[in-house]
Structures are given as C-alpha cells and as structure tokens.
Design an enzyme around this catalytic site. Structure first.
Site, PDB file in Angstrom:
ATOM      1  N   LYS A   1       0.837  -1.205   0.000  1.00  0.00           N
ATOM      2  CA  LYS A   1       0.000   0.000   0.000  1.00  0.00           C
ATOM      3  C   LYS A   1       0.868   1.249   0.000  1.00  0.00           C
ATOM      4  O   LYS A   1       0.632   2.185  -0.776  1.00  0.00           O
ATOM      5  CB  LYS A   1      -0.924   0.000   1.218  1.00  0.00           C
ATOM      6  CG  LYS A   1      -1.773   1.259   1.345  1.00  0.00           C
ATOM      7  CD  LYS A   1      -2.618   1.287   2.598  1.00  0.00           C
ATOM      8  CE  LYS A   1      -1.806   1.611   3.825  1.00  0.00           C
ATOM      9  NZ  LYS A   1      -2.634   1.941   5.007  1.00  0.00           N
ATOM     10  N   SER A   2       1.876   1.276   0.872  1.00  0.00           N
ATOM     11  CA  SER A   2       2.734   2.460   1.000  1.00  0.00           C
ATOM     12  C   SER A   2       3.411   2.785  -0.325  1.00  0.00           C
ATOM     13  O   SER A   2       3.471   3.949  -0.744  1.00  0.00           O
ATOM     14  CB  SER A   2       3.802   2.227   2.068  1.00  0.00           C
ATOM     15  OG  SER A   2       3.226   1.950   3.310  1.00  0.00           O
TER      16      SER A   2
ATOM     17  N   ARG B   1       2.439   6.017  -3.206  1.00  0.00           N
ATOM     18  CA  ARG B   1       3.550   6.930  -3.507  1.00  0.00           C
ATOM     19  C   ARG B   1       3.876   6.896  -4.997  1.00  0.00           C
ATOM     20  O   ARG B   1       4.069   7.937  -5.636  1.00  0.00           O
ATOM     21  CB  ARG B   1       4.799   6.539  -2.702  1.00  0.00           C
ATOM     22  CG  ARG B   1       4.768   6.927  -1.219  1.00  0.00           C
ATOM     23  CD  ARG B   1       5.887   6.212  -0.486  1.00  0.00           C
ATOM     24  NE  ARG B   1       6.088   6.610   0.903  1.00  0.00           N
ATOM     25  CZ  ARG B   1       5.352   6.211   1.923  1.00  0.00           C
ATOM     26  NH1 ARG B   1       4.299   5.426   1.709  1.00  0.00           N
ATOM     27  NH2 ARG B   1       5.641   6.593   3.159  1.00  0.00           N
TER      28      ARG B   1
ATOM     29  N   GLY C   1      -4.835   7.606   4.682  1.00  0.00           N
ATOM     30  CA  GLY C   1      -3.793   8.568   5.033  1.00  0.00           C
ATOM     31  C   GLY C   1      -2.703   8.652   3.986  1.00  0.00           C
ATOM     32  O   GLY C   1      -2.150   9.728   3.730  1.00  0.00           O
TER      33      GLY C   1
ATOM     34  N   ARG D   1      -8.405  12.224  12.370  1.00  0.00           N
ATOM     35  CA  ARG D   1      -6.968  11.932  12.271  1.00  0.00           C
ATOM     36  C   ARG D   1      -6.215  13.250  12.054  1.00  0.00           C
ATOM     37  O   ARG D   1      -6.471  13.964  11.085  1.00  0.00           O
ATOM     38  CB  ARG D   1      -6.691  10.943  11.127  1.00  0.00           C
ATOM     39  CG  ARG D   1      -7.361   9.601  11.358  1.00  0.00           C
ATOM     40  CD  ARG D   1      -7.144   8.627  10.218  1.00  0.00           C
ATOM     41  NE  ARG D   1      -5.752   8.171  10.144  1.00  0.00           N
ATOM     42  CZ  ARG D   1      -5.310   7.325   9.209  1.00  0.00           C
ATOM     43  NH1 ARG D   1      -6.131   6.871   8.277  1.00  0.00           N
ATOM     44  NH2 ARG D   1      -4.047   6.942   9.207  1.00  0.00           N
TER      45      ARG D   1
ATOM     46  N   GLN E   1       4.027  10.241   7.902  1.00  0.00           N
ATOM     47  CA  GLN E   1       3.349  10.648   6.664  1.00  0.00           C
ATOM     48  C   GLN E   1       3.400  12.156   6.451  1.00  0.00           C
ATOM     49  O   GLN E   1       3.343  12.620   5.313  1.00  0.00           O
ATOM     50  CB  GLN E   1       1.897  10.159   6.659  1.00  0.00           C
ATOM     51  CG  GLN E   1       1.773   8.658   6.436  1.00  0.00           C
ATOM     52  CD  GLN E   1       0.333   8.194   6.400  1.00  0.00           C
ATOM     53  OE1 GLN E   1      -0.599   9.004   6.347  1.00  0.00           O
ATOM     54  NE2 GLN E   1       0.139   6.892   6.431  1.00  0.00           N
TER      55      GLN E   1
ATOM     56  N   ASP F   1       3.013  -0.927  11.991  1.00  0.00           N
ATOM     57  CA  ASP F   1       1.880  -1.702  11.465  1.00  0.00           C
ATOM     58  C   ASP F   1       2.060  -3.190  11.728  1.00  0.00           C
ATOM     59  O   ASP F   1       1.162  -3.865  12.225  1.00  0.00           O
ATOM     60  CB  ASP F   1       1.703  -1.440   9.966  1.00  0.00           C
ATOM     61  CG  ASP F   1       1.125  -0.060   9.688  1.00  0.00           C
ATOM     62  OD1 ASP F   1       0.681   0.607  10.644  1.00  0.00           O
ATOM     63  OD2 ASP F   1       1.114   0.355   8.517  1.00  0.00           O
TER      64      ASP F   1
ATOM     65  N   ARG G   1      -5.550   2.207  17.874  1.00  0.00           N
ATOM     66  CA  ARG G   1      -5.209   0.785  17.844  1.00  0.00           C
ATOM     67  C   ARG G   1      -4.717   0.259  19.192  1.00  0.00           C
ATOM     68  O   ARG G   1      -4.919  -0.917  19.494  1.00  0.00           O
ATOM     69  CB  ARG G   1      -4.150   0.534  16.761  1.00  0.00           C
ATOM     70  CG  ARG G   1      -4.713   0.615  15.363  1.00  0.00           C
ATOM     71  CD  ARG G   1      -3.638   0.486  14.301  1.00  0.00           C
ATOM     72  NE  ARG G   1      -4.247   0.212  12.997  1.00  0.00           N
ATOM     73  CZ  ARG G   1      -3.577   0.224  11.852  1.00  0.00           C
ATOM     74  NH1 ARG G   1      -2.281   0.502  11.848  1.00  0.00           N
ATOM     75  NH2 ARG G   1      -4.198  -0.053  10.716  1.00  0.00           N
TER      76      ARG G   1
END
Length: 425
Positions: free
Chosen positions: A22-23, A27, A95, A123, A171, A313, A344
C-alpha cells in the site's frame, strides 16, 4: 453486521504471493501522475486506499488505465499541471492518499477540496498544514482546526526553511518531501522531536530517487530539497509485495507449524516492516531468507520486550502472536498506533482481554500475558483492516474465533481470508 466464523486451524502449509505494498502503491501512483511521460506500474495493490488515490488522480485530469485485475496501471503523467476538479476529492480513510495530496496540491496551481470518511476527520493533520502555511501555502480547515476536511488554493509555495513534528506520523514528512521539488524555491526541513516510523521515510526517498529526485539529509534530522524540479517518468516500475501483509503469514507459520513460503518480500525489501520477520526470529520462528522471498517454520515461541517504533503496522501482529508465546510480551514506543485507522492501542488491548489475555495498556506501550484459558468470542474490528487480520491468528493457534465486519480488510488485502484458507489444514 457481517461476521466470519474461523474454526481452529491445525497447521499451515503452502505458498503465498503477496499483494503489492500500500505504502509503495500510493507513492508511486502520485509521482507517476506528477511526472513527465508515461509510467507502467506493475503489481499495484487493488484495495480501497488505492482506489481512492486513483479516483482523485482521475478527477485531477490524470489519464490512468488499468488491466482487468487492476494490478497494472498505465499512468500518463501531467508534468505537475493538474486541472481543477469539479467536485471535492473523496479520499475515504486513506492517510497515504490524503496527506501527500494535501502537500502536492498546495504546491501546484488550482483550487481543491479534500474530504474523507468520518474517521479521517478525527486523524490529525495540523502539523503538516502548519508547515505548508509557514512556507506560504493557502490552506483552510472546513470544519475543525488541525483536522480534515481541507480547502486548498495551490501554487503559492516558494520554499524556505520549516520545522515539522516527526513524533506523530512519518506521513507528514513524506508529504512535504514529495511536494518539495514542486515548490518555487529550495526547502530545508528540520525535524522536531523523535522521527517515528523512519523506514517509511526510506521508502519515500527511494521512490523519489527512482523518479529522478535526490534529497539530501543529515542523519534524518534535516532534509534539503531543491525546488523547481520535475519528476521523470519510468517506463516500468514494480511494486514490491506488502511487508505488513507478510506479517500475518510469518506469524501463522510460527504459531501453527508447517511451512509457508512468502513471495514478494525478502532480504532486499525496501520496507521497514520486513523487520517484523527479524523480531519473529527473536520470538523463536525459524526463517530462511532469500532476496525476494521468505520460508517460515515453527519454533518454540517466547515472549519478548521490543521497541516497535520502526515497524508500527506489523508490530500489531506480534500482539496476537503473544497469545501463543511462553511468558509475557511487551511492545513499546508505539504511540502512533493511537492516530491510525482507529486508536489501535486501546482497541487491541480491549480485544486481547476479550480473548482471555492479561493486558496492560500504557500511553505508548502494551504488555500482554497469554491466556490461561481462551474465550470463544466475536472480535470487534473498529473498521480497521489490521485488527481483523491480526485476530485471525487466534484460529491459526487452534482456537475458534469470530471476526466482525471481515470486509474491513478490503482497505489493504481484500483476499486475505481466502489466502489464509488456501494454506490452512
């Protein structure tokens, strides 16, 4: 509410090919869109967060075509010139889309509104907005100060010197770095506090370099980026498998026994969450490392006491591995769990207690003592994909469990439960 009943799994065996990171996916999509020329992105993750980024880019006038499986994207870059969209950009709870787009749209001419799901409005984004405003950015809060949604009039940023808090989310820095080459002048960024999730900054710097932009930094304390630059397209770029997603299968093999081959990450991975596999070796898992794959087997699992700041994560998975380890486990320096898809830290503590564990929930740590007896319960997932996947490990440990709202995994790994079933015996 939909529920998924997971019956006890006695062992796991087989091979898993990971979906794209995902990251990296978000990007790469954004930089490919900003670049001059066409880039083909392979092994793209197909998930909710990526669809939000793709939808936003298309509203901004970027031509993106996808193959039938939505895992190969051909992106025709616009050279940093977006069109003003006719409607707000809806970015869900992503995010990795919302923060970089905030910075990039502040840098390029046009008027934009960024909205999201109710959780996105909880957030924080104030540290990023403060930094962009200090550099000349025109950004206003539509509802509450320091939180989305935002209205942006872009193209006002000249560069300069700015400080940003690194202790809440990496981020914010990622967003500034990705936008800085588009500023009119050079930018020097100084980090306040301790930079969390540093490996995610390495991912950002690596992707920027592949698109032709070099960033100078002095031991992650200051970063210098030349302004007035242009990202250059790549003919093709492959998205590495998602190392956070790998954590569940590393854990499954370590807990249940059998052998799992995990394809898509390995010794050459650029993602910090590959560090989870090293932590699991400390716990007792047996792992063979190859450049782009791992082979994992069971060992005697023992509780550990670790600083998980670099793998926030994947460290969530350790919290459910702890249920099957000998002795207590402590996971420290994880305050930023509190500002993710949900709080979390509190959510994991609550659900681990439900299962039967003794839990100490601290400001920035969690301590877990394995249950003497496992309770057969329904796990609330808080619209958080990682909580659903973490608690699947209870079934892998041979205990039945029910997962509420299992489709929350669509955020990063829509096929997770099918893939887990394919290696379960």
């Amino acid at each position: 509410m939909e529920q998924l009943r997971l019956e006890p799994i006695s062992r796991v065996n087989g091979s898993v090919t990971l979906p794209g990171s995902k990251s990296l996916s978000n990007r790469i999509l954004l930089l490919a869109a900003l670049a001059n020329g066409t880039t083909v992105v392979e092994n793209l993750l197909d998930s909710d967060d990526i669809r939000h980024m793709l939808g936003a880019l298309q509203l901004l006038g970027v031509n993106v075509s996808l193959n039938q499986e939505r895992t190969v994207a051909t992106v025709q870059g616009v050279g940093g010139v977006f069109k003003t969209p006719r409607e707000p950009l809806f970015l869900g709870n992503a995010g990795t889309a919302y923060r970089p787009l905030t910075a990039v749209l502040a840098a390029v001419a046009g008027e934009y509104e960024l909205i999201g799901e109710p959780r996105m409005e909880e957030r924080p984004i104030g540290h990023l907005v403060d930094a962009l405003q200090a550099l000349g950015g025109d950004i206003t809060y539509s509802k509450n100060k320091d939180y989305p949604p935002l209205k942006i009039i872009g193209g006002q940023i000249n560069g300069g010197e700015v400080a940003i808090d690194g202790s809440i989310s990496s981020q914010f820095l990622t967003a500034l770095l990705m936008a800085a080459p588009l500023f009119n002048g050079d930018t020097k960024i100084t980090i306040k506090g301790t930079l969390v999730s540093k490996p995610y900054i390495d991912i950002t710097l690596d992707v920027m370099a592949r698109f032709g932009i070099e960033v100078e930094h002095s031991n992650y304390a200051t970063f210098t980026v030349k302004g007035g630059q242009q990202y250059q397209s790549l003919e093709r770029i492959m998205v590495e498998g998602d190392a956070s997603s790998a954590s569940y299968f590393v854990a499954a093999a370590a807990i249940a026994g059998g052998e799992i081959e995990i394809k898509g990450v390995g010794a050459k991975s650029v993602q910090g969450d590959i560090g989870f596999a090293k932590v699991m070796e400390q716990v007792g898992a047996k792992i063979d490392w190859y450049d782009e794959r791992l082979v994992v087997r069971k060992g005697q699992l023992n509780g550990v006491d670790i600083d998980a700041n670099a793998i926030p994560d994947a460290a969530m998975t350790l919290a459910t591995v702890a249920l099957f380890a000998k002795g207590p486990t402590a996971i420290r320096n994880i305050y930023n769990w509190r500002v993710k898809e949900t709080d979390r830290l509190h959510a994991m503590a609550t659900e681990l207690r439900k299962v039967g564990a003794e839990v100490v929930e601290g400001h920035d740590f969690i301590e877990i003592t394995p249950p003497k007896h496992f309770n057969d319960v329904a796990i609330d997932t808080y619209d958080d994909h990682r909580i659903a996947m973490c608690f699947a490990m209870v079934a892998v440990g041979g205990k039945p469990i029910t997962i509420n709202d299992p489709k929350c995994t669509y955020k990063t790994f829509p096929t997770f439960f099918n893939v887990l079933a394919s290696v379960s015996e």
